[in-house]
Motif scaffolding. Structure first.
Motif, mmCIF file in Angstrom:
data_model
loop_
_atom_site.group_PDB
_atom_site.id
_atom_site.type_symbol
_atom_site.label_atom_id
_atom_site.label_comp_id
_atom_site.label_asym_id
_atom_site.label_seq_id
_atom_site.Cartn_x
_atom_site.Cartn_y
_atom_site.Cartn_z
ATOM 1 N N ALA A 509 0.856 -1.185 0.000
ATOM 2 C CA ALA A 509 0.000 0.000 0.000
ATOM 3 C C ALA A 509 0.894 1.236 0.000
ATOM 4 C CB ALA A 509 -0.894 -0.005 1.223
ATOM 5 N N ILE A 510 0.473 2.236 -0.738
ATOM 6 C CA ILE A 510 1.270 3.471 -0.846
ATOM 7 C C ILE A 510 0.484 4.596 -0.179
ATOM 8 C CG2 ILE A 510 2.439 5.051 -2.459
ATOM 9 C CD1 ILE A 510 3.322 2.168 -2.895
ATOM 10 N N PHE A 511 1.136 5.258 0.768
ATOM 11 C CA PHE A 511 0.454 6.326 1.498
ATOM 12 C C PHE A 511 1.252 7.632 1.426
ATOM 13 C CE2 PHE A 511 0.308 2.419 4.262
ATOM 14 C CZ PHE A 511 -0.998 2.053 4.002
ATOM 15 N N PRO A 512 0.673 8.719 0.882
ATOM 16 C CA PRO A 512 1.297 10.024 1.127
ATOM 17 C C PRO A 512 0.936 10.410 2.566
ATOM 18 C CG PRO A 512 -0.695 10.271 -0.208
ATOM 19 C CD PRO A 512 -0.555 8.809 0.083
ATOM 20 N N LEU A 513 1.893 10.950 3.307
ATOM 21 C CA LEU A 513 1.616 11.233 4.723
ATOM 22 C C LEU A 513 0.393 12.140 4.871
ATOM 23 C CD1 LEU A 513 2.629 10.768 7.620
ATOM 24 C CD2 LEU A 513 3.993 12.850 7.374
ATOM 25 N N LEU A 514 0.325 13.170 4.028
ATOM 26 C CA LEU A 514 -0.820 14.091 4.082
ATOM 27 C C LEU A 514 -1.370 14.271 2.669
ATOM 28 C CD1 LEU A 514 0.829 16.815 6.361
ATOM 29 C CD2 LEU A 514 -0.892 15.133 7.063
ATOM 30 N N LYS A 515 -2.684 14.295 2.583
ATOM 31 C CA LYS A 515 -3.233 14.362 1.223
ATOM 32 C C LYS A 515 -3.344 15.802 0.706
ATOM 33 C CE LYS A 515 -8.237 14.254 1.886
ATOM 34 N NZ LYS A 515 -9.445 13.584 1.621
ATOM 35 N N ASN A 516 -3.174 16.773 1.646
ATOM 36 C CA ASN A 516 -3.294 18.157 1.183
ATOM 37 C C ASN A 516 -1.940 18.792 0.871
ATOM 38 O OD1 ASN A 516 -2.418 18.232 3.744
ATOM 39 N ND2 ASN A 516 -4.061 19.535 4.570
ATOM 40 N N VAL A 521 1.759 14.038 -2.447
ATOM 41 C CA VAL A 521 0.831 13.249 -3.272
ATOM 42 C C VAL A 521 1.496 12.896 -4.617
ATOM 43 C CG1 VAL A 521 -1.361 13.340 -4.527
ATOM 44 C CG2 VAL A 521 -1.244 14.133 -2.155
ATOM 45 N N ALA A 522 2.162 13.897 -5.209
ATOM 46 C CA ALA A 522 2.789 13.659 -6.519
ATOM 47 C C ALA A 522 3.854 12.572 -6.401
ATOM 48 C CB ALA A 522 3.399 14.957 -7.036
ATOM 49 N N LYS A 523 4.654 12.640 -5.320
ATOM 50 C CA LYS A 523 5.722 11.639 -5.134
ATOM 51 C C LYS A 523 5.118 10.249 -4.901
ATOM 52 C CE LYS A 523 10.144 11.353 -5.133
ATOM 53 N NZ LYS A 523 10.832 11.780 -6.364
ATOM 54 N N ALA A 524 4.022 10.235 -4.092
ATOM 55 C CA ALA A 524 3.379 8.938 -3.787
ATOM 56 C C ALA A 524 2.826 8.313 -5.075
ATOM 57 C CB ALA A 524 2.267 9.132 -2.763
ATOM 58 N N LEU A 525 2.244 9.144 -5.925
ATOM 59 C CA LEU A 525 1.693 8.612 -7.190
ATOM 60 C C LEU A 525 2.821 8.106 -8.093
ATOM 61 C CD1 LEU A 525 -1.155 11.213 -7.856
ATOM 62 C CD2 LEU A 525 -1.406 8.837 -7.137
ATOM 63 N N GLU A 526 3.955 8.798 -8.001
ATOM 64 C CA GLU A 526 5.127 8.355 -8.784
ATOM 65 C C GLU A 526 5.577 6.955 -8.321
ATOM 66 O OE1 GLU A 526 9.381 10.145 -8.719
ATOM 67 O OE2 GLU A 526 7.998 11.792 -9.154
ATOM 68 N N VAL A 527 5.614 6.765 -6.980
ATOM 69 C CA VAL A 527 6.013 5.452 -6.437
ATOM 70 C C VAL A 527 4.984 4.394 -6.832
ATOM 71 C CG1 VAL A 527 6.456 4.152 -4.308
ATOM 72 C CG2 VAL A 527 7.297 6.491 -4.528
ATOM 73 N N GLU A 541 -4.941 7.685 0.383
ATOM 74 C CA GLU A 541 -4.530 8.970 0.979
ATOM 75 C C GLU A 541 -5.554 9.457 1.995
ATOM 76 O OE1 GLU A 541 -4.252 11.505 -2.527
ATOM 77 O OE2 GLU A 541 -6.401 11.901 -2.437
ATOM 78 N N ALA A 542 -6.612 8.657 2.239
ATOM 79 C CA ALA A 542 -7.719 9.151 3.069
ATOM 80 C C ALA A 542 -7.562 8.776 4.536
ATOM 81 C CB ALA A 542 -9.039 8.591 2.532
ATOM 82 N N GLY A 543 -7.594 9.788 5.418
ATOM 83 C CA GLY A 543 -7.613 9.536 6.863
ATOM 84 C C GLY A 543 -6.227 9.576 7.483
ATOM 85 N N ALA A 544 -6.217 9.450 8.810
ATOM 86 C CA ALA A 544 -4.946 9.481 9.543
ATOM 87 C C ALA A 544 -4.122 8.262 9.138
ATOM 88 C CB ALA A 544 -5.229 9.442 11.041
ATOM 89 N N ILE A 545 -2.795 8.427 9.179
ATOM 90 C CA ILE A 545 -1.921 7.344 8.686
ATOM 91 C C ILE A 545 -2.130 6.058 9.487
ATOM 92 C CG2 ILE A 545 0.111 8.080 10.067
ATOM 93 C CD1 ILE A 545 0.277 6.808 6.458
ATOM 94 N N GLY A 546 -2.358 6.182 10.802
ATOM 95 C CA GLY A 546 -2.569 4.990 11.647
ATOM 96 C C GLY A 546 -3.798 4.217 11.174
ATOM 97 N N ARG A 547 -4.850 4.958 10.843
ATOM 98 C CA ARG A 547 -6.087 4.290 10.404
ATOM 99 C C ARG A 547 -5.875 3.609 9.045
ATOM 100 N NH1 ARG A 547 -9.605 8.310 12.097
ATOM 101 N NH2 ARG A 547 -10.758 8.440 10.140
ATOM 102 N N ARG A 548 -5.057 4.256 8.227
ATOM 103 C CA ARG A 548 -4.775 3.648 6.912
ATOM 104 C C ARG A 548 -3.981 2.340 7.090
ATOM 105 N NH1 ARG A 548 -2.271 8.386 3.469
ATOM 106 N NH2 ARG A 548 -2.409 9.707 5.315
ATOM 107 N N TYR A 549 -3.037 2.363 8.045
ATOM 108 C CA TYR A 549 -2.292 1.124 8.328
ATOM 109 C C TYR A 549 -3.261 0.023 8.760
ATOM 110 C CZ TYR A 549 2.326 3.470 8.406
ATOM 111 O OH TYR A 549 3.473 4.138 8.080
ATOM 112 N N ARG A 550 -4.207 0.374 9.662
ATOM 113 C CA ARG A 550 -5.159 -0.635 10.180
ATOM 114 C C ARG A 550 -5.985 -1.246 9.049
ATOM 115 N NH1 ARG A 550 -2.481 -0.211 13.458
ATOM 116 N NH2 ARG A 550 -2.698 0.269 15.675
ATOM 117 N N ARG A 551 -6.430 -0.355 8.126
ATOM 118 C CA ARG A 551 -7.251 -0.861 7.014
ATOM 119 C C ARG A 551 -6.469 -1.899 6.211
ATOM 120 N NH1 ARG A 551 -9.664 4.511 6.219
ATOM 121 N NH2 ARG A 551 -8.112 5.093 4.662
#
Ligand code: GAP
Length: 606
Positions: A509-516, A521-527, A541-551
């Motif tokens: 899973a690829i996560f940009p730390l912050l979506k705003n 975001v550009a770097k994450a999309l590149e990866v 990119e949606a939600g706090a990073i911890g919640r994204r890890y849980r998902r």
């Protein structure tokens, strides 16, 4: 029955499957349809990974197996030759009160007191039924509950207020009898069941616009028969020589009387089947001088020309166990069950079932989960091809040049013994299939004469696995609840699917730390775009990073890559183009360069 603790675990697994989109009930918006299941986004990926891993291990990683993809509907004679049209049936029985259907051979034996009645009557309305009925009450049960069940049964035939009737009916000629281990009563209400009757499990359909007997066809109940029916074609085009195999993955349909245990027993499912054709032992002995048998338990090593059916069978059992271990099912979760002689199909010489210890499995006397069938590996002799030879009238023999050359060099006594043994086995088969003895003897003699010239019907070892059962085993095995820190560092229960990376639906899973932050975001999309052609990637990119890890933990994604400010090199230029790589199981995080990512992940997933 499985114990409540394991049932509870199964319920949590089923809930997760729905919540995360592994498995949905088919036609759910219409109330579902019993025995049919759909796979959601994660389930579809998981199933694809299972099928790919099986296909690769069978075909591309070997020289001696060819693939096939045949139709689901085939000539109806195939099912006569295979025996399915006449014998592929389960005994079914119905509750006379609730009409619930059971498989007669799956009813747990019950002991207790049976209350027999000859009928019931109601003086006020003149309602009367004269029909025998009985109810079994287990030890400690109250006789009134038997009477109530019987009144409910007799009131079924009445019109009007049956509630009143159930209370007031007078039962006729009540008497009792002690019974031991009876399977004639509904385990849920003690009510009498109908006499068991055979129920063919094949789904029928009609080919063409006319629904007549001659247009009748069946949906295949197994993929194996198409392999036998295409044996000669594949042999010709693949330039294989016995021993070699043909494998197929595809849908199979069985009108199961009692679909149960989630997807375990479904009415539509997928099979992965291999038919591995080998020489009869008599041919091996003529060519090699003797037939090698298993020296002991375990994998017998690389195939050898002097292997007989027993060692080939053992080889496939061990290969299949290795396959399961390789995709993450520990050896301790599997059971190798050797069918007892009385359990074997009449043509089978040996069958090993590989069982997985599903949470709903029964427990053995030692308290351990006994396991349920994941795959069967059968040594089926030359039954299948012989049957198709008889029913189609097309020879299914192969010509074996090595046998032809070796035969004249075999000494006379051995020749006689080999021919006699071959003749007897062929005769036994022909007599069993109903051939008149004179005709059978003539045919068996001809078959033995053919062997001398290098011709025989190959024998077969059949490893036959279910994709859906394997998906369920992998899901059950992966399900885990552990403790992990939440956003504020407080420990909480985490559900994590510990799939082996090889089989996990999403690999990274690829996560940009912050979506705003557009740069993140550009770097994450590149990866994402760098990895996507090679691996199943999920961008979130949606939600706090911890919640994204849980998902992703719940989805079973083994790796997470976070693109943060270090990646942009804002604080420390030496960290530019590095990312955080998080491992699902250990939750350990490490810093790696973007360039290292693909080889590193590919290596872990391979
Ligand atoms: N050609 C041999 C054959 O079909 P089987 O034991 O009837 O043998 C093989 O089926 C495998 O197919 C089973 O081990 C199981 O994994 C799968 N299978 C059979 N019936 C199934 C059902 N109703 N639902 C899901 N999987 C099933």
């Amino acid at each position: 029955m499985a114990d409540p603790k394991t049932n509870d675990l199964m319920e949590r697994i089923v809930a997760l499957c729905k919540r995360r989109g592994f498995i949905f009930q088919s036609s759910e918006i219409y109330g579902g349809i019993n025995g049919f299941w759909d796979y959601g986004p994660l389930g579809a990926e998981l199933k694809r990974n299972i099928k790919d891993s099986w296909w690769l291990s069978m075909t591309r990683h070997r020289d001696d197996i060819a693939g096939l993809e045949a139709t689901i509907i085939m000539h109806p004679k195939i099912w006569q030759a295979s025996g399915h049209a006449t014998t592929f049936a389960d005994p079914m029985t119905d509750c006379l009160l609730t009409k619930k259907r059971f498989r007669a051979d799956q009813i747990d034996p019950q002991s207790g007191t049976v209350y027999h009645f000859d009928g019931a009557e109601h003086a006020e309305t003149g309602f009367k039924v004269s029909r025998a009925y009985s109810v079994l009450i287990q030890e400690g049960g109250h006789p009134d509950s038997a009477r109530k069940t019987a009144r409910q049964f007799y009131a079924q035939g009445a019109s009007g207020d049956t509630g009143k009737l159930v209370k007031e009916l007078v039962l006729l000629n009540e008497r009792t009898e002690k019974v031991e281990n009876s399977t004639r009563y509904n385990p849920e209400n003690g009510g009498l069941l109908t006499e068991p009757r055979q129920f063919n499990l094949m789904f029928k359909t009609y080919v063409g616009p006319v629904e007549s007997e001659e247009n009748l066809a069946w949906l295949r109940p197994e993929t194996a028969q198409a392999i036998f029916a295409q044996f000669k074609n594949v042999l010709e085009v693949s330039r294989q020589k016995v021993p070699f195999g043909i494998c197929q993955i595809g849908k199979a349909f069985r009108n199961e009387i009692n679909p149960r245990n989630f997807t375990f027993r479904s009415r539509e499912f997928e099979q992965m089947e291999l038919e591995f054709f080998i020489r009869p032992d008599e041919a091996v002995e003529a060519i090699c001088g003797s037939v090698a048998k298993p020296a002991g338990p375990g994998h017998p090593g690389e195939p050898q020309p002097n292997w007989g059916w027993q060692i080939w069978h053992q080889y496939w059992v061990e290969e299949r166990l290795r396959y399961y271990e390789n995709i993450g099912l520990p050896r301790t979760s599997l059971v190798e069950y050797w069918q007892k002689p009385e359990e074997l199909a009449h043509y089978a010489r040996a069958t090993v079932d590989i069982l997985y210890k599903f949470p709903f499995s029964k427990r053995g006397p030692d308290g351990e989960l006994a396991g349920e069938e994941l795959e069967g590996i059968a040594a089926r002799s030359d039954f299948d091809l012989s049957q198709h030879q008889r029913f189609s009238g097309k020879p299914q023999v192969v010509y074996d040049e090595e046998l032809k050359v070796a035969w004249p060099k075999v000494d006379a006594a051995k020749k006689t013994a080999l021919l006699q043994h071959y003749y007897e086995t062929r005769l036994k088969y022909l007599v069993k299939t109903g051939e008149a003895s004179e005709k059978a003897e003539k045919q068996a003699r001809e078959d033995a004469a053919q062997l001398e010239k290098g011709y025989y019907v190959p024998h077969v070892i059949e490893p036959s696995a279910g994709v859906d059962r394997l998906a369920l085993a992998l899901i059950s095995n992966a399900y885990c609840e552990d403790q992990a820190p939440d956003e504020k560092g407080k420990m909480e229960t985490r559900i994590v699917m510990r799939f082996h990376p090889r089989i996990a639906p999403i690999k990274v899973a690829i996560f940009p730390l912050l979506k705003n932050k557009p740069a993140l975001v550009a770097k994450a999309l590149e990866v994402r775009d760098l990895l996507r052609p090679h691996l199943a990637v999920f961008y979130d990119e949606a939600g706090a990073i911890g919640r994204r890890y849980r998902r992703q933990d719940e989805a079973g994604t083994p790796f997470g890559v976070t693109i943060d400010f270090e990646t942009l090199g804002e604080q420390d230029p030496s960290l530019k183009d590095t990312v955080t790589l998080r491992e699902r199981d250990s939750m350990k995080q490490s810093r790696v360069t973007i360039n290292e990512l693909l080889p590193l992940l590919s290596n872990k997933i391979r």
